[in-house]
Every structure is written in C-alpha cells, then in structure tokens.
Design an enzyme around this catalytic site. Sequence first.
Site: not given
Ligand code: K1U
Ligand code: ZN
Length: 172
Positions: A136-137, A46, A94-95, A51, A140
């Site tokens: 989550h998004e 996401g 979260c990225l 971000q 943000h």
């Molecule tokens: O919003 C963001 O920062 C992105 C975030 C989204 C998210 C992850 C987990 C739960 C809720 C929302 C991410 O993508 S973190 C990376 C991640 O979870 C992931 C990356 C590659 C493969 C599988 C998962």
């Molecule tokens: Zn996030």
Amino acid sequence: MALLPILTAPDPRLTKKALPVETVDVSIRKLMDDMLETMYLAPGIGLAAPQVGVLKRVIVLDPAREDEAPRPLRLANPEIIWSSEDTKPYEEGCLSVPEQYDTVVRPDRVRVRYLDPDNEIREIDADGLLAVILQHEIDHLDGILFVDYLSSLKRNMMLRKLRKMKRTGAEA
Ligand code: K1U
Ligand code: ZN
C-alpha cells in the site's frame, strides 16, 4: 519532532511519482521521524512521504498490534523485488482517503529491498499485514491509491464523498 499535515484525495500531489532519495542523511532521518510521529497520532499503521506533500521515496510503518510493543520501520527507496503468485484479500483504509474502506487483493508475500536510516541496503521478507502495508505504501510512491483497484463506480462514489467532506467540513 514535528507533526505534518496529511493530504487527502482528490489532491494532484497524491497522483505523482515520487523521486528516489540519493542518500539517507540527517534531513531524511528527520522526515522519517516526523512521519512516524504523524502516523502514530493519526492514528495509522503506515505513511508515505507524498501523503505529507513530500515527493520523495520514503515510507514508514508499524505492523504491531495494539497489545504488542511498537515496531517502527523506516524505509527509503523501497522496491518490491519479488512477490508471490498467491494472493490475499484485505480490507484497506488510507489516511488520504479518510473513513473509506474496501477490500483489495494483493500478493500474499513480498520481498522488499530498501535503504535503512543508516543508508545501508537491506531486504525484508514480508507476509500478512506487513506485506499489505508495504505494498500500500509503495503504491503511494507511484501515485497509486487503494481506490484505484476498485471499480470506477466505487472509486467515484468515494471520491464524491471526499469532495463533499472537503466542501462542507463534514464527516462521510
Ligand atoms: O497509507 C496510509 O494511508 C495509512 C494506512 C495504511 C494501511 C492500512 C490498511 C491496509 C493497508 C495500509 C492506515 O494506517 S489507515 C488506518 C488503519 O488502518 C489503522 C489505524 C489504527 C489502527 C489500526 C489500523
Ligand atoms: Zn494510504
């Protein structure tokens, strides 16, 4: 398409409320495409416009598992119009809070109204991972990070680590 730099906490732009999109036009569609490319490369599931430093209410996501075909979603002005009373814990990342993970409890199911890339109003009923990513998004867009749901002790520990990572360029 273009890759966009992802902001990391603590950054004041991640705490601001994003502004609604008036119309989903060609520039918003390009932003959505650039965000998807950035998200897939990160890699993430996401991404919200704040971000990447854009204070507009735009999110993209893809809940597909690695063994499934991609299922990219592009949403403008997403709003939760219903959430279930039952909740579920999920270990979130979260990225913008790199290498930090913790469990957040959220409503298990949500209904979200949004504008699609053709500027049409749509609704989506979500459960499981899709519901977690949507919440989550959308957080943000209101300047909320998953660490805001944790105890101040855990949150401050994570933010201290991130400040140190920024200072030293090191990993957590
Ligand atoms: O919003 C963001 O920062 C992105 C975030 C989204 C998210 C992850 C987990 C739960 C809720 C929302 C991410 O993508 S973190 C990376 C991640 O979870 C992931 C990356 C590659 C493969 C599988 C998962
Ligand atoms: Zn996030």
